[in-house]
Design an enzyme around this catalytic site. Structure first.
Site, PDB file in Angstrom:
ATOM      1  N   CYS A 159       0.795  -1.237   0.000  1.00 39.57           N
ATOM      2  CA  CYS A 159       0.000   0.000   0.000  1.00 39.57           C
ATOM      3  C   CYS A 159       0.826   1.286   0.000  1.00 39.57           C
ATOM      4  O   CYS A 159       0.563   2.187  -0.814  1.00 39.57           O
ATOM      5  CB  CYS A 159      -0.970   0.016   1.177  1.00 39.57           C
ATOM      6  SG  CYS A 159      -1.653  -1.579   1.626  1.00 39.57           S
ATOM      7  N   ARG A 212       6.354 -11.572   5.470  1.00 45.86           N
ATOM      8  CA  ARG A 212       5.753 -11.459   6.801  1.00 45.86           C
ATOM      9  C   ARG A 212       6.291 -12.561   7.704  1.00 45.86           C
ATOM     10  O   ARG A 212       6.392 -13.721   7.292  1.00 45.86           O
ATOM     11  CB  ARG A 212       4.227 -11.538   6.716  1.00 45.86           C
ATOM     12  CG  ARG A 212       3.641 -10.399   5.903  1.00 45.86           C
ATOM     13  CD  ARG A 212       2.140 -10.465   5.835  1.00 45.86           C
ATOM     14  NE  ARG A 212       1.609  -9.445   4.923  1.00 45.86           N
ATOM     15  CZ  ARG A 212       0.342  -9.354   4.570  1.00 45.86           C
ATOM     16  NH1 ARG A 212      -0.542 -10.194   5.053  1.00 45.86           N
ATOM     17  NH2 ARG A 212      -0.056  -8.415   3.735  1.00 45.86           N
ATOM     18  N   GLN A 254       1.159 -10.937  -3.568  1.00 50.28           N
ATOM     19  CA  GLN A 254      -0.237 -10.503  -3.547  1.00 50.28           C
ATOM     20  C   GLN A 254      -0.652  -9.973  -4.915  1.00 50.28           C
ATOM     21  O   GLN A 254       0.132  -9.308  -5.596  1.00 50.28           O
ATOM     22  CB  GLN A 254      -0.424  -9.381  -2.535  1.00 50.28           C
ATOM     23  CG  GLN A 254      -0.381  -9.789  -1.085  1.00 50.28           C
ATOM     24  CD  GLN A 254      -0.618  -8.597  -0.190  1.00 50.28           C
ATOM     25  OE1 GLN A 254       0.068  -7.592  -0.293  1.00 50.28           O
ATOM     26  NE2 GLN A 254      -1.586  -8.704   0.701  1.00 50.28           N
ATOM     27  N   ASP A 279      -2.273  -7.330  -5.774  1.00 54.30           N
ATOM     28  CA  ASP A 279      -2.661  -6.128  -5.040  1.00 54.30           C
ATOM     29  C   ASP A 279      -3.064  -5.010  -6.002  1.00 54.30           C
ATOM     30  O   ASP A 279      -2.447  -4.839  -7.050  1.00 54.30           O
ATOM     31  CB  ASP A 279      -1.477  -5.657  -4.197  1.00 54.30           C
ATOM     32  CG  ASP A 279      -1.917  -5.097  -2.861  1.00 54.30           C
ATOM     33  OD1 ASP A 279      -3.133  -4.942  -2.665  1.00 54.30           O
ATOM     34  OD2 ASP A 279      -1.044  -4.826  -2.023  1.00 54.30           O
ATOM     35  N   HIS A 286      -4.919  -0.792  -5.898  1.00 54.46           N
ATOM     36  CA  HIS A 286      -5.500   0.307  -5.141  1.00 54.46           C
ATOM     37  C   HIS A 286      -6.185   1.282  -6.093  1.00 54.46           C
ATOM     38  O   HIS A 286      -5.692   1.533  -7.191  1.00 54.46           O
ATOM     39  CB  HIS A 286      -4.425   1.032  -4.330  1.00 54.46           C
ATOM     40  CG  HIS A 286      -3.864   0.189  -3.233  1.00 54.46           C
ATOM     41  ND1 HIS A 286      -2.769  -0.624  -3.423  1.00 54.46           N
ATOM     42  CD2 HIS A 286      -4.265   0.004  -1.949  1.00 54.46           C
ATOM     43  CE1 HIS A 286      -2.508  -1.264  -2.292  1.00 54.46           C
ATOM     44  NE2 HIS A 286      -3.397  -0.908  -1.389  1.00 54.46           N
ATOM     45  N   LYS A 341     -15.711  -3.124   4.533  1.00 48.89           N
ATOM     46  CA  LYS A 341     -15.088  -4.009   3.554  1.00 48.89           C
ATOM     47  C   LYS A 341     -16.047  -5.100   3.101  1.00 48.89           C
ATOM     48  O   LYS A 341     -17.056  -5.390   3.745  1.00 48.89           O
ATOM     49  CB  LYS A 341     -13.829  -4.654   4.130  1.00 48.89           C
ATOM     50  CG  LYS A 341     -14.087  -5.588   5.302  1.00 48.89           C
ATOM     51  CD  LYS A 341     -12.805  -6.304   5.729  1.00 48.89           C
ATOM     52  CE  LYS A 341     -13.073  -7.251   6.901  1.00 48.89           C
ATOM     53  NZ  LYS A 341     -11.884  -8.066   7.232  1.00 48.89           N
ATOM     54  N   HIS A 399      -8.520  -0.515  -1.175  1.00 50.85           N
ATOM     55  CA  HIS A 399      -7.611  -1.655  -1.331  1.00 50.85           C
ATOM     56  C   HIS A 399      -8.426  -2.816  -1.898  1.00 50.85           C
ATOM     57  O   HIS A 399      -9.583  -3.004  -1.510  1.00 50.85           O
ATOM     58  CB  HIS A 399      -7.049  -2.116   0.020  1.00 50.85           C
ATOM     59  CG  HIS A 399      -6.416  -1.062   0.850  1.00 50.85           C
ATOM     60  ND1 HIS A 399      -5.052  -0.930   0.975  1.00 50.85           N
ATOM     61  CD2 HIS A 399      -6.958  -0.098   1.629  1.00 50.85           C
ATOM     62  CE1 HIS A 399      -4.782   0.064   1.806  1.00 50.85           C
ATOM     63  NE2 HIS A 399      -5.923   0.590   2.206  1.00 50.85           N
TER      64      HIS A 399
END
Length: 650
Positions: free
Chosen positions: A347, A376, A394, A396, A398, A478, A524
């Protein structure tokens, strides 16, 4: 069931994969159901399980299969009580057989229950002894009696039986009175319930102890290693048999075994746990996933980007990760007197790209997408194949948009999500909308507007969904989407999250029609979750039998004898030149070559004998369709390409 002690555990503790979330021997505290460790969704678990799968058992004497629908804890309060009481009964049995054992906690879980004990390691023989003792306790039909006691009385009782883990839990309980459940007058647990009325309500033939594993106390590797006994419990013996059948089928589909058998991926001990090596065949499937993902994102108006794997530690201070997510991040590294950090999220990078220039309302919405690898920290005991790893990619993206664009953007994400997931064979979903929690950032107006936008987008899409009141993140509402696989198991994949927090932390703005600076809305979203985890789900969904368009090897060319080898080389070369993933195998008798191809789950075999060489043909054998006859090589290639284009079988 909402426990009166549901605030026993801190949110940071509950985020641990091996965290306990409920009971302990004579002290069993059960938090609210929504905090229970279920399938590891997102990037957290591992042991995903079926929610009410239909299990068919076909008897040799029957023409029609009988179907057993397995209930869940949510659908059957009776089953939940049985499992909770089984945890108590098991703990009682363990302490009867092993008086020095110290008890900690033991919750019900999706398919049964477990209990953690501080004791010497257990063997399979010990499990059989424990089960026999449980059967005796169940047969005695002992009552489950609830008692309320003061904190001082609870402390006094704990000290009398010398149970240090209970004392630690009691210290974390703020509510009073303290509730205790007794099994007859022989054993007790500090517990919020619920339970069956008597042990005789449990069908002992519907209970089975499954395994023993190690688990750290409170998920902390610096604390005591405990012995965790897993068990399963059902309402009837028929349900247990159906579950065991389901379990065997799940074992047959285990992506770790199939990944090894088909040479798809590995975890190399020399490199470290939780770090995935994609083998050539697995990398082919990954490339297909990535290329499909990229193509569809571009078609939906996203800009594809790439960002670094590390950044200055200050970036993670601004984002708040160092304050709220540090335990999941790796140690920082010092480079030229500055601290750098491996990224746990993508992000902040996408925000920096947004900030690279002045943005106008005319530029919005801005959609950026990245297949970004993140790192992680996970305890070694929580790692599990592709489902729980330390480094993963990911899918991912945005979206930066105006308030009045939220609904249309969310609807666009839902459409894209459906398009991507259906391409890979997932058409059944469970959708949840999570709303504002008690503690949150952002004003009432924007929360209401964002929540309504998510709700309206789901309604426009025509998807049914459940509302999880108060289940949203502190920074925005979400949508979570679970996909259903071939066994009826549900896996968390897609998440759409509105964020009011990061735009404020990074002070991102756009210029409105009056040339004033305004704060954009940030969304996200991930569709697949992570490539590693999604690949694991794909393997288990198809049991390694990938459809033709997705299979790493689509055709295996097999000569009857080595006399046809040169022609087979020409056929293989031509297939590959036309985009068909083909390989040539020889050196064994044809029946063994065919068996090997079947074992490796190759969709198509092209067999070549003297006649095929003479006529420029191949005899095609399909893994699922059997013999397809003899066909000219060019026609064979054309049929494969059509089947791949339409994602159908040949």
């Amino acid at each position: 069931m909402a426990s009166s002690h549901s605030l026993l555990f801190s949110s940071s503790f509950l985020s641990k994969p091996s965290s306990f979330t409920s009971s302990l021997k004579r002290f069993v505290y059960l938090p609210s159901r929504r905090f229970w460790p279920r399938q590891r969704h997102g990037f957290s678990t591992v042991f995903a399980v079926a929610t009410e799968p239909a299990i068919s058992n076909t008897s040799p004497n029957k023409t029609e299969p009988s179907t057993v629908v397995l209930p869940s804890n949510e659908s059957s309060d009776k089953l939940l009580k049985i499992r909770h009481t089984c945890a108590h009964v098991m703990a009682m049995a363990v302490q009867k057989l092993f008086p020095d054992a110290k008890v900690t906690i033991g919750p019900w879980i999706d398919n049964g229950f477990y209990y953690d004990f501080d004791m010497e390691p257990l063997t399979d023989k010990d499990l059989k002894r424990i089960k026999k003792e449980m059967d005796r306790i169940i047969s005695r039909n002992l009552p489950l009696l609830r008692e309320e006691v003061s904190r001082e009385e609870a402390k006094k009782r704990i000290m009398a039986i010398n149970e240090p883990y209970k004392m630690e839990i009691l210290e974390g309980i703020k509510e009073e009175p303290i509730t205790v459940y007794h099994i007859g007058n022989e054993w007790w647990d500090l517990c919020a319930g619920p339970h069956v009325e008597t042990t005789g309500k449990i069908n002992k033939k519907a209970v089975e102890l499954e395994s023993v594993a190690g688990a750290y106390w409170r998920g902390d590797e610096k604390r005591q290693m405990l012995q965790r006994i897993y068990g399963t419990a059902w309402e009837s013996e028929e349900q247990l048999k159906a579950y065991l059948h389901f379990k065997e089928e799940a074992k047959r589909r285990d992506h770790r075994r199939i990944g090894q058998d088909l040479d798809l991926f590995s975890i190399q001990d020399e490199a470290g746990g939780g770090l995935v090596f994609w083998h050539p065949k697995g990398a082919i499937v990954r490339n297909i996933i990535e290329e499909s993902w990229k193509k569809m994102h571009v078609e939906h108006g996203y800009d594809l980007i790439y960002t670094p794997h590390v950044a200055k530690a200050d970036l993670w201070k601004i984002s708040g990760h160092l304050d709220f997510y540090r335990e999941n991040m790796y140690d920082q590294m010092e480079i030229e007197d500055e601290l750098y950090q491996l990224r746990p999220m993508n992000c902040p990078y996408h925000i920096l790209l947004y900030q690279r220039k002045r943005q106008s309302y005319r530029d919005l919405p801005i959609r950026v997408a990245e297949l970004g690898t993140v790192y992680r920290y996970e305890l070694s005991g929580s790692l599990h194949g592709l489902f729980r790893v330390r480094g993963f990619t990911q899918d991912d993206a945005h979206i930066f948009c105006l308030e009045d664009q939220i609904k249309d953007e969310i609807r666009g994400v839902l459409d894209l999500t459906e398009e991507i997931l259906s391409r890979f064979g997932f058409n059944k979903y469970e959708v949840n909308l999570s709303t504002r929690p008690e503690k949150s950032v952002g004003g009432d107006d924007i929360w209401e507007k964002a929540t309504c936008a998510l709700r309206d987008a789901l309604d426009d899409k025509g998807w049914s969904y459940e509302v999880d009141e108060g289940g949203g993140a502190f920074y925005g509402p979400k949508i979570d989407l679970k996909i259903e696989d071939a066994l009826g198991r549900k896996w968390q994949c897609s998440t759409i999250q509105v964020d009011f927090n990061l735009p404020q932390r990074f002070d991102i703005t756009y210029v409105d029609t009056n040339s004033d600076k305004k704060r954009p809305i940030m969304i996200h979203r991930a569709v697949l979750g992570s490539l590693e985890r999604f690949f694991g789900v794909l393997i288990e969904h198809y049991a390694g039998d990938f459809p033709l368009w997705l299979s790493p090897v689509q055709v295996r060319v097999l000569p009857v004898t080595d006399n046809q080898l040169e022609f087979c080389k020409e056929v293989s070369k031509k297939l590959r030149a036309c985009g068909v993933r083909a390989e040539l195998c020889h050196g064994e008798r044809l029946p063994k070559l065919i068996r090997n191809a079947e074992t490796q789950k190759i969709p198509l075999m092209a067999v070549v004998g003297p006649k095929e060489v003479e006529t420029g043909t191949v005899t095609v054998r399909s893994r699922f369709g059997g013999e397809l006859g003899t066909i000219h090589v060019d026609d064979f290639i054309n049929k494969i390409n059509i089947a791949v284009e339409t994602r159908t079988a040949l």
